[in-house]
Write an enzyme that holds these catalytic residues in place. Structure first.
Site, mmCIF file in Angstrom:
data_model
loop_
_atom_site.group_PDB
_atom_site.id
_atom_site.type_symbol
_atom_site.label_atom_id
_atom_site.label_comp_id
_atom_site.label_asym_id
_atom_site.label_seq_id
_atom_site.Cartn_x
_atom_site.Cartn_y
_atom_site.Cartn_z
ATOM 1 N N ASN A 7 -3.974 -10.678 -42.586
ATOM 2 C CA ASN A 7 -5.021 -11.659 -42.279
ATOM 3 C C ASN A 7 -6.348 -10.979 -42.611
ATOM 4 O O ASN A 7 -6.851 -10.175 -41.826
ATOM 5 C CB ASN A 7 -4.924 -12.026 -40.791
ATOM 6 C CG ASN A 7 -5.970 -13.044 -40.377
ATOM 7 O OD1 ASN A 7 -6.828 -13.426 -41.180
ATOM 8 N ND2 ASN A 7 -5.914 -13.480 -39.138
ATOM 9 N N ARG A 89 -2.411 -15.002 -44.419
ATOM 10 C CA ARG A 89 -3.050 -16.170 -43.815
ATOM 11 C C ARG A 89 -4.170 -16.586 -44.762
ATOM 12 O O ARG A 89 -5.038 -15.775 -45.092
ATOM 13 C CB ARG A 89 -3.624 -15.797 -42.456
ATOM 14 C CG ARG A 89 -4.414 -16.928 -41.884
ATOM 15 C CD ARG A 89 -5.109 -16.527 -40.618
ATOM 16 N NE ARG A 89 -5.799 -17.685 -40.093
ATOM 17 C CZ ARG A 89 -6.947 -17.625 -39.432
ATOM 18 N NH1 ARG A 89 -7.532 -16.471 -39.229
ATOM 19 N NH2 ARG A 89 -7.510 -18.719 -38.992
ATOM 20 N N HIS A 179 -5.897 -24.023 -37.570
ATOM 21 C CA HIS A 179 -4.905 -23.569 -36.582
ATOM 22 C C HIS A 179 -3.546 -24.228 -36.836
ATOM 23 O O HIS A 179 -2.721 -24.325 -35.919
ATOM 24 C CB HIS A 179 -5.305 -23.931 -35.129
ATOM 25 C CG HIS A 179 -6.440 -23.142 -34.573
ATOM 26 N ND1 HIS A 179 -7.380 -23.705 -33.727
ATOM 27 C CD2 HIS A 179 -6.807 -21.850 -34.712
ATOM 28 C CE1 HIS A 179 -8.252 -22.791 -33.375
ATOM 29 N NE2 HIS A 179 -7.944 -21.657 -33.977
ATOM 30 N N ARG A 240 -19.104 -22.326 -30.735
ATOM 31 C CA ARG A 240 -19.297 -23.504 -31.612
ATOM 32 C C ARG A 240 -19.523 -24.765 -30.779
ATOM 33 O O ARG A 240 -18.876 -24.961 -29.751
ATOM 34 C CB ARG A 240 -18.074 -23.696 -32.513
ATOM 35 C CG ARG A 240 -17.842 -22.516 -33.420
ATOM 36 C CD ARG A 240 -16.585 -22.700 -34.246
ATOM 37 N NE ARG A 240 -15.960 -21.412 -34.490
ATOM 38 C CZ ARG A 240 -14.675 -21.234 -34.782
ATOM 39 N NH1 ARG A 240 -13.873 -22.266 -34.903
ATOM 40 N NH2 ARG A 240 -14.200 -20.025 -34.975
ATOM 41 N N GLU A 387 1.338 -16.812 -34.615
ATOM 42 C CA GLU A 387 1.066 -17.228 -35.990
ATOM 43 C C GLU A 387 1.633 -16.226 -37.002
ATOM 44 O O GLU A 387 2.099 -16.614 -38.066
ATOM 45 C CB GLU A 387 -0.454 -17.387 -36.182
ATOM 46 C CG GLU A 387 -0.983 -18.624 -35.465
ATOM 47 C CD GLU A 387 -2.465 -18.558 -35.137
ATOM 48 O OE1 GLU A 387 -2.833 -17.807 -34.214
ATOM 49 O OE2 GLU A 387 -3.252 -19.246 -35.799
#
Ligand code: ADP
Length: 400
Positions: A7, A89, A179, A240, A387
């Site tokens: 990743n 990823r 996601h 955010r 993940e």
């Protein structure tokens, strides 16, 4: 068969080496501050090795990772030839990728075409892929697993924004969702835990971490999700803003004389739970401040919970009912209080939380648990997302 999961960020490279015979993580770690004096933290079992050295690019970082995997205290393999394939990823697959795929020149070109949609993420993911080619050679198969792919199934009524259609045609402006790897994993896990075929279930998955999103998964297919063109959309996150009246953006820009980039930074880095509480983006700090009487910390938590509750209601409506809800991510897996506060407002759906069990199992620590009562019409779970394992499994499946 051993799969390396990568990743790559703009100045970081996270990795896991997974033995797929027993699905065991042999080693994992992170290279930070690539581009200057970088720090590699490499962990195997309870051993931790740290290497600090100049790593001008991701290739030097990956080289340091390979040395850590094959030599010294953190050694877990004899040679690099033991690595069967690499799974990456990749954040944005645009409309081009609806599933994981083996990387070849055409795929690289398509990932590059998606850069305008993810200018911060895709270039970094590309650096990670190129570093693997440099260090491990062209022959090693590499697979791209996209954050967006699971949501590629959304219908156009869910993914289009109510703006002139030409912007969709010209720039492909639409909801992509992120996601996806986690929502896919968690929804399948819920079906497994319920002992049912996912095709027969309507599930809402809540991935609550620093970045957070909710997905409506109907029959195993993502039909809607909160994140949009970028991971800024949806409900309030650590830093955010989530969705807001678009006029707020132009109003602040005009009145504060801000450039588009400055506004972007406020919405992505200074808003959300941090912006409201003024305390932190970290859920633990904000909860602590709230319990010590900090009113704005309390407000930030209330706002985030309220927005989550509203989205769950919206998705229950979108799917005409639900069978299950799952909480995951750093917050979903550790904060019993949010799970309780959200479920308390979902009794109209027939949600009945086993509060004592939920409290006793505040931290699920790698497990998956059912936190609703036996009588609850909607089953509620806390699930440990993984993940990396999804990326490793997809990679193995494709290279087989
Ligand atoms: P991301 O991958 O988006 O960076 P994570 O899924 O790791 O985020 O989640 C990070 C969030 O999880 C942080 O807000 C953190 O405070 C929260 N978190 C982690 N552990 C705990 C805990 N034990 N109790 C409450 N919150 C926790």
């Amino acid at each position: 068969m051993k799969i390396l999961v990568v990743n790559a960020g703009s100045s970081s490279l996270k990795y896991q080496l997974i033995d797929m015979e027993n699905e065991q993580v042999l080693a994992k770690g992170n290279c930070e501050r690539i581009g200057s004096m970088a720090l590699l933290t490499h962990k195997t079992g309870d051993k931790k090795v740290e290497v600090e050295k100049e790593m001008p690019t991701h290739s030097e970082a990956l080289d340091a990772v390979m040395k850590a995997l094959t030599s010294g205290e953190g050694k877990v393999i004899d040679s690099l030839s033991e690595i069967t394939a690499v799974g990456h990823r990749v954040v944005q697959g645009g409309s081009e990728f609806t599933a994981s795929t083996i990387i070849n020149d055409d795929v690289m070109a398509a990932i590059k075409r998606c850069i305008p949609l993810a200018p911060l993420h895709n270039p970094a993911n590309i650096l990670g892929i190129e570093a693997c080619t440099n260090v491990l050679g062209k022959e090693i198969p590499q697979v791209a697993v996209f954050d967006t792919a699971f949501h590629a199934s959304m219908p156009s009524k869910a993914y289009l924004y109510g703006i002139p259609y030409e912007y969709y045609e010209k720039y492909e402006i639409r909801r992509y969702g992120f996601h996806g790897t986690s929502h896919r994993f968690v929804s399948q896990k819920v079906a497994d835990l319920m002992g049912k075929d996912i095709k027969d279930l309507k599930i809402i998955t809540c991935h609550l971490g620093n970045g957070a999103s909710i997905a409506a998964v109907n029959g195993g297919i993502s039909v809607d999700t909160t994140m949009g063109l970028t991971p800024l959309d949806g409900f309030m996150m650590g830093t955010r803003s989530g969705s807001l009246d678009p006029s707020v953006v132009t109003f602040i820009q005009k009145n504060e004389n801000l450039s588009a980039d400055e506004m972007d930074s406020i919405l992505n880095k200074k808003s959300g739970v941090l912006g409201i509480s003024g305390v932190s983006n970290d859920n633990r700090d904000v909860c602590e401040a709230a319990s010590n009487g900090n009113e704005r910390a309390k407000l930030a938590i209330e706002m985030q919970n309220y927005q989550i509750i509203k989205y769950i209601g919206a998705y229950a409506a979108a799917m005409n009912g639900i069978d299950a809800i799952a909480f995951t991510g750093g917050i979903g897996e550790n904060n019993y209080d949010i799970r309780e506060a959200v479920c308390d407002s979902l009794t109209y759906l027939g949600v009945e939380l086993d509060k004592k069990f939920n409290l006793e199992n505040a931290h699920i620590r790698g497990n998956d648990i059912k936190i609703s009562t036996a009588d609850s019409k909607v089953a509620v779970f806390a699930v440990s997302t993984d993940e990396e394992m999804v990326i490793a499994k997809d990679t193995l499946e494709l290279v087989k």
